[in-house]
Design a protein around this motif. Structure first.
Motif, PDB file in Angstrom:
ATOM      1  N   LYS A 186       0.844  -1.189   0.000  1.00 26.29           N
ATOM      2  CA  LYS A 186       0.000   0.000   0.000  1.00 26.29           C
ATOM      3  C   LYS A 186       0.884   1.246   0.000  1.00 26.29           C
ATOM      4  O   LYS A 186       1.831   1.343   0.785  1.00 26.29           O
ATOM      5  CB  LYS A 186      -0.902   0.003   1.235  1.00 26.29           C
ATOM      6  N   GLN A 263      -6.674  -3.331  -0.515  1.00 29.66           N
ATOM      7  CA  GLN A 263      -6.241  -2.250  -1.399  1.00 29.66           C
ATOM      8  C   GLN A 263      -5.175  -2.715  -2.385  1.00 29.66           C
ATOM      9  O   GLN A 263      -4.358  -1.923  -2.844  1.00 29.66           O
ATOM     10  CB  GLN A 263      -5.744  -1.069  -0.555  1.00 29.66           C
ATOM     11  N   GLN A 265      -3.532  -3.344  -5.684  1.00 29.45           N
ATOM     12  CA  GLN A 265      -3.683  -2.705  -6.995  1.00 29.45           C
ATOM     13  C   GLN A 265      -3.176  -3.582  -8.139  1.00 29.45           C
ATOM     14  O   GLN A 265      -3.292  -3.187  -9.299  1.00 29.45           O
ATOM     15  CB  GLN A 265      -2.919  -1.376  -7.021  1.00 29.45           C
ATOM     16  N   ASP A 319      -6.557  -2.128   5.048  1.00 27.83           N
ATOM     17  CA  ASP A 319      -5.397  -1.235   5.016  1.00 27.83           C
ATOM     18  C   ASP A 319      -4.161  -1.987   4.531  1.00 27.83           C
ATOM     19  O   ASP A 319      -3.084  -1.893   5.112  1.00 27.83           O
ATOM     20  CB  ASP A 319      -5.154  -0.632   6.402  1.00 27.83           C
TER      21      ASP A 319
END
Length: 341
Positions: A186, A263, A265, A319
């Motif tokens: 992240k 999260q 990507q 997170d």
């Protein structure tokens, strides 16, 4: 606990291996992802070495293993065969637990398909779609075009590729270091400088070329204009050759712990490395639209296959990006111990 490393000559190649833990402990094999190496597992190995015999090899063409070509037409089978040869060379004959991170998840699923008798349990950490990377749609992995356009060796950012080849250690937007900071974890997470530099070393040790990473490509009449070639990693994970859905037909299929970040990507239903999604958000010009070239629902596709197989647990870390073992090391190690107990 000390991590040791050595070269192991197998029947297929010279494999560089990191090892830790007592030889009499249960074996846990750690399989890294694309543009990385086993160095990314060092913090986890230090944490788990008291409970497991840890074996973490580098892929062919990655890290310090031999620079042999990858036959992409075999999908993930070159890596599965390499792993089987390594375990044989190490005289590991009992069933083992395997952890596959990112593309490594594809390797351990292929290994389970090829050698079900040698697998006890699997951990998929941010595991790739069983239908490959790019070029499919729907949870059942239907091809978007007949030639699997938008997947394979031609889809890699050429600026990143040039910097990887040149050993760039800078902080420009397309550099390997920025990619590590922005996508492997992240954004905003920081590592101690010496550890980050070791991770960067692992990325820069990737052999760049048509035979290894990312592989060759062929022109396509379909958007975005490139289709898979036949050699190299990114073609091996193309849906043209990679189909791990037979995992669902194993009887019985091994139990699976699937851990991913909320999260992420890279492996995502909205992946910033998928041409369909990049076209949708305007990052790649000429996108023909949702009906013609939708984004690949990578997470949904893996869930679909694991549900068919039965016996899996999906754990989503809040997170967290693409590397739960680095971003939430204490929780990841605890979850791993509980699952493998």
């Amino acid at each position: 606990m000390t991590i040791s490393s050595r070269h192991v000559q197998t029947a297929r190649l010279d494999t560089f291996v990191r090892e830790a833990g007592p030889e009499t402990a249960p074996v846990l094999v750690l399989v890294h992802g694309n543009v990385s190496s086993s160095v990314f597992f060092e913090p986890l190995m230090e944490e788990l070495a008291g409970q497991f015999r840890l074996i973490a090899p580098d892929f062919r063409g990655y890290g310090d293993s031999e620079r042999l070509p990858i036959d992409a037409t075999r999908g993930m089978r070159d890596f599965s065969d390499d792993l089987a040869a390594l375990l044989q060379a190490l005289s590991v004959t009992d069933p083992v637990d395997l952890l596959g991170w990112s593309a490594g998840g594809g390797v351990v699923m292929q290994f389970a398909i090829d050698h079900p008798e040698r697998v006890r349990r699997l951990v998929l950490e941010s595991g790739m779609s069983p239908y490959g990377f790019g070029g499919t749609h729907g949870e059942d992995g239907r091809p978007t075009t007949a030639d699997f356009a938008g997947s394979g060796g031609g889809t890699v950012n050429p600026d990143f590729l040039a910097r990887l080849r040149d050993g760039d250690r800078g902080e420009d937007p397309a550099s390997p270091l920025t990619t590590l900071r922005q996508f492997y974890v992240k954004p905003g997470l920081s590592f101690p400088e010496d550890l980050e530099q070791r991770f960067l070393d692992g990325m820069l040790a990737t052999s760049v070329g048509e035979a290894t990473y990312p592989g060759d490509s062929t022109p396509s009449g379909h958007w975005p204009g490139v289709a898979p070639g036949t050699t190299g990693m990114n073609n091996a994970i193309s849906p043209a050759y990679c189909d791990l859905s037979p995992f669902a037909d194993l009887d019985p299929a091994p139990q699976v712990l699937w851990v991913r970040g909320d999260q992420d990507q890279i492996v995502s239903d909205t992946s910033l490395f998928d041409m369909g999604y990049l076209g949708q958000v305007g990052a790649v010009p000429g996108w023909p639209g949702e009906e013609t070239f939708p984004a690949q629902p990578m997470v949904s596709q893996l869930r679909h296959v694991l549900q068919r197989a039965g016996g899996h647990t999906e754990t989503v870390y809040p997170d967290c990006g693409h590397s739960p073992h680095l971003e939430h090391p204490d929780r990841f190690a605890a979850d791993l111990r509980a699952f493998l107990a």
